[in-house]
Each structure stands twice: as structure tokens, then as C-alpha cells.
Design a protein around this motif. Structure first.
Motif, PDB file in Angstrom:
ATOM      1  N   MET A  94      36.785  27.689  41.616  1.00  0.00           N
ATOM      2  CA  MET A  94      37.238  28.476  40.279  1.00  0.00           C
ATOM      3  C   MET A  94      38.114  29.666  40.702  1.00  0.00           C
ATOM      4  SD  MET A  94      34.302  30.677  37.909  1.00  0.00           S
ATOM      5  CE  MET A  94      33.804  31.906  39.163  1.00  0.00           C
ATOM      6  N   LYS A  95      39.075  29.856  39.721  1.00  0.00           N
ATOM      7  CA  LYS A  95      40.045  30.850  39.948  1.00  0.00           C
ATOM      8  C   LYS A  95      39.814  31.974  39.132  1.00  0.00           C
ATOM      9  CE  LYS A  95      44.075  29.492  41.297  1.00  0.00           C
ATOM     10  NZ  LYS A  95      45.680  29.206  41.396  1.00  0.00           N
ATOM     11  N   THR A  96      39.661  33.303  39.486  1.00  0.00           N
ATOM     12  CA  THR A  96      39.914  34.401  38.697  1.00  0.00           C
ATOM     13  C   THR A  96      41.051  35.303  38.782  1.00  0.00           C
ATOM     14  OG1 THR A  96      37.424  34.295  39.034  1.00  0.00           O
ATOM     15  CG2 THR A  96      38.342  36.423  38.105  1.00  0.00           C
ATOM     16  N   GLU A  97      41.681  35.837  37.736  1.00  0.00           N
ATOM     17  CA  GLU A  97      42.693  36.684  37.821  1.00  0.00           C
ATOM     18  C   GLU A  97      42.411  38.166  37.110  1.00  0.00           C
ATOM     19  OE1 GLU A  97      46.015  34.963  35.778  1.00  0.00           O
ATOM     20  OE2 GLU A  97      46.482  33.803  37.674  1.00  0.00           O
ATOM     21  N   LEU A  98      42.754  38.964  38.127  1.00  0.00           N
ATOM     22  CA  LEU A  98      42.571  40.510  37.738  1.00  0.00           C
ATOM     23  C   LEU A  98      43.820  41.310  37.613  1.00  0.00           C
ATOM     24  CD1 LEU A  98      39.485  41.220  40.328  1.00  0.00           C
ATOM     25  CD2 LEU A  98      39.150  40.675  37.866  1.00  0.00           C
ATOM     26  N   THR A  99      43.981  42.091  36.616  1.00  0.00           N
ATOM     27  CA  THR A  99      44.977  43.087  36.362  1.00  0.00           C
ATOM     28  C   THR A  99      44.632  44.123  37.284  1.00  0.00           C
ATOM     29  OG1 THR A  99      45.576  42.355  34.180  1.00  0.00           O
ATOM     30  CG2 THR A  99      46.206  44.511  34.919  1.00  0.00           C
ATOM     31  N   VAL A 100      45.137  44.604  38.234  1.00  0.00           N
ATOM     32  CA  VAL A 100      44.934  45.703  39.108  1.00  0.00           C
ATOM     33  C   VAL A 100      45.999  46.913  38.841  1.00  0.00           C
ATOM     34  CG1 VAL A 100      44.432  46.707  41.431  1.00  0.00           C
ATOM     35  CG2 VAL A 100      43.972  44.276  40.867  1.00  0.00           C
ATOM     36  N   THR A 101      45.519  48.096  38.562  1.00  0.00           N
ATOM     37  CA  THR A 101      46.277  49.379  38.389  1.00  0.00           C
ATOM     38  C   THR A 101      45.995  50.197  39.235  1.00  0.00           C
ATOM     39  OG1 THR A 101      44.728  50.102  36.744  1.00  0.00           O
ATOM     40  CG2 THR A 101      46.434  48.782  35.946  1.00  0.00           C
ATOM     41  N   GLY A 102      46.966  51.225  39.748  1.00  0.00           N
ATOM     42  CA  GLY A 102      46.910  52.343  40.510  1.00  0.00           C
ATOM     43  C   GLY A 102      47.574  51.819  41.860  1.00  0.00           C
ATOM     44  N   MET A 103      48.037  50.634  42.105  1.00  0.00           N
ATOM     45  CA  MET A 103      48.769  50.015  43.558  1.00  0.00           C
ATOM     46  C   MET A 103      50.160  50.666  43.312  1.00  0.00           C
ATOM     47  SD  MET A 103      47.274  46.406  44.323  1.00  0.00           S
ATOM     48  CE  MET A 103      48.168  45.627  42.795  1.00  0.00           C
ATOM     49  N   ALA A 158      44.812  46.780  50.807  1.00  0.00           N
ATOM     50  CA  ALA A 158      43.632  47.312  50.904  1.00  0.00           C
ATOM     51  C   ALA A 158      42.904  46.569  49.744  1.00  0.00           C
ATOM     52  CB  ALA A 158      43.813  48.566  50.190  1.00  0.00           C
ATOM     53  N   VAL A 159      43.426  46.406  48.577  1.00  0.00           N
ATOM     54  CA  VAL A 159      42.799  45.461  47.403  1.00  0.00           C
ATOM     55  C   VAL A 159      42.541  44.179  47.939  1.00  0.00           C
ATOM     56  CG1 VAL A 159      43.173  44.657  45.195  1.00  0.00           C
ATOM     57  CG2 VAL A 159      43.835  46.828  45.695  1.00  0.00           C
ATOM     58  N   GLN A 160      43.368  43.578  48.492  1.00  0.00           N
ATOM     59  CA  GLN A 160      43.164  42.275  49.173  1.00  0.00           C
ATOM     60  C   GLN A 160      42.148  42.169  50.225  1.00  0.00           C
ATOM     61  OE1 GLN A 160      46.973  40.160  49.836  1.00  0.00           O
ATOM     62  NE2 GLN A 160      46.213  38.642  51.110  1.00  0.00           N
ATOM     63  N   GLN A 161      42.058  42.970  51.151  1.00  0.00           N
ATOM     64  CA  GLN A 161      41.040  42.990  52.032  1.00  0.00           C
ATOM     65  C   GLN A 161      39.627  43.260  51.307  1.00  0.00           C
ATOM     66  OE1 GLN A 161      42.450  45.997  54.965  1.00  0.00           O
ATOM     67  NE2 GLN A 161      43.432  44.289  56.085  1.00  0.00           N
ATOM     68  N   ALA A 162      39.688  44.114  50.428  1.00  0.00           N
ATOM     69  CA  ALA A 162      38.400  44.488  49.626  1.00  0.00           C
ATOM     70  C   ALA A 162      37.894  43.148  48.763  1.00  0.00           C
ATOM     71  CB  ALA A 162      38.578  45.619  48.714  1.00  0.00           C
ATOM     72  N   LEU A 163      38.567  42.589  48.251  1.00  0.00           N
ATOM     73  CA  LEU A 163      38.477  41.428  47.418  1.00  0.00           C
ATOM     74  C   LEU A 163      38.014  40.181  48.514  1.00  0.00           C
ATOM     75  CD1 LEU A 163      41.288  41.097  44.846  1.00  0.00           C
ATOM     76  CD2 LEU A 163      38.668  41.730  44.425  1.00  0.00           C
ATOM     77  N   ALA A 164      38.383  40.208  49.627  1.00  0.00           N
ATOM     78  CA  ALA A 164      38.222  38.663  50.573  1.00  0.00           C
ATOM     79  C   ALA A 164      36.896  39.304  51.084  1.00  0.00           C
ATOM     80  CB  ALA A 164      39.176  38.843  51.693  1.00  0.00           C
ATOM     81  N   GLN A 165      36.375  40.450  51.172  1.00  0.00           N
ATOM     82  CA  GLN A 165      34.996  40.455  51.710  1.00  0.00           C
ATOM     83  C   GLN A 165      33.815  40.359  50.739  1.00  0.00           C
ATOM     84  OE1 GLN A 165      35.154  44.397  53.364  1.00  0.00           O
ATOM     85  NE2 GLN A 165      36.677  43.985  54.700  1.00  0.00           N
ATOM     86  N   GLN A 204      36.669  32.645  48.603  1.00  0.00           N
ATOM     87  CA  GLN A 204      37.331  31.784  49.487  1.00  0.00           C
ATOM     88  C   GLN A 204      38.790  32.080  49.924  1.00  0.00           C
ATOM     89  OE1 GLN A 204      37.308  28.257  47.490  1.00  0.00           O
ATOM     90  NE2 GLN A 204      35.186  27.833  48.102  1.00  0.00           N
ATOM     91  N   GLN A 205      39.582  32.888  49.092  1.00  0.00           N
ATOM     92  CA  GLN A 205      40.872  33.343  49.036  1.00  0.00           C
ATOM     93  C   GLN A 205      41.189  34.519  47.981  1.00  0.00           C
ATOM     94  OE1 GLN A 205      43.936  30.282  48.944  1.00  0.00           O
ATOM     95  NE2 GLN A 205      45.721  31.719  49.520  1.00  0.00           N
ATOM     96  N   ALA A 206      41.865  35.249  48.629  1.00  0.00           N
ATOM     97  CA  ALA A 206      42.276  36.378  47.569  1.00  0.00           C
ATOM     98  C   ALA A 206      43.875  36.882  47.921  1.00  0.00           C
ATOM     99  CB  ALA A 206      41.582  37.751  47.929  1.00  0.00           C
ATOM    100  N   THR A 230      40.279  32.992  44.500  1.00  0.00           N
ATOM    101  CA  THR A 230      39.885  31.637  44.400  1.00  0.00           C
ATOM    102  C   THR A 230      38.251  31.651  45.086  1.00  0.00           C
ATOM    103  OG1 THR A 230      41.808  30.618  44.765  1.00  0.00           O
ATOM    104  CG2 THR A 230      39.993  29.244  45.156  1.00  0.00           C
ATOM    105  N   GLY A 231      37.309  31.083  44.635  1.00  0.00           N
ATOM    106  CA  GLY A 231      35.859  31.016  45.016  1.00  0.00           C
ATOM    107  C   GLY A 231      34.594  31.118  43.882  1.00  0.00           C
TER     108      GLY A 231
END
Length: 69
Positions: free
Chosen positions: A1-10, A18-25, A30-32, A44-45
């Protein structure tokens, strides 16, 4: 399953990482991938949407489901 998020403040590569690592944890991820220019995170996951948003928020950024996701 694929999920898309809008991220603001980056504003820089450090923010993106930082966001990628937080999501990966988040359990079930499976993948961010985070696109700084578009302010979009693609995960993805089987992770729960609320857990993904919480992970981004804990890093100090705002996240919401991407339009059309």
C-alpha cells in the motif's frame, strides 16, 4: 500500500532527511521517500496513517494526507 502525505515546514536537506528517517521508523513502513521541493512524502507499507502523521509532527513539521491520496 502506498500513502502520500503533504509535509509543510521543511526548508532544507536536513529537514528532508529528518522526516524521511522518522517515517522509516514507523512500524509497517517498508520504504519512505521525501521530496523536499514538492513537500511530499511517499510511504510504502502497512503503517497506519495516524502513526505516520504523528511521526512527522514529533519532528516538528506538519503533515496531512496528500490531495487525491
Amino acid at each position: 500500500m502506498k500513502t502520500e502525505l503533504t509535509v509543510t515546514g521543511m526548508t532544507c536537506g536536513h529537514c528532508q532527511k529528518a522526516v524521511q528517517q522518522a517515517l522509516a521508523q514507523v512500524p509497517g513502513v517498508q520504504q519512505a521517500e521525501v521530496d523536499l521541493a514538492r513537500g511530499l512524502a511517499t510511504v510504502t507499507g502497512t503503517a497506519d496513517l495516524s502513526a505516520l502523521i504523528a511521526a512527522v509532527t514529533e519532528e516538528g513539521y506538519a503533515a496531512s494526507p496528500a490531495h487525491g491520496a
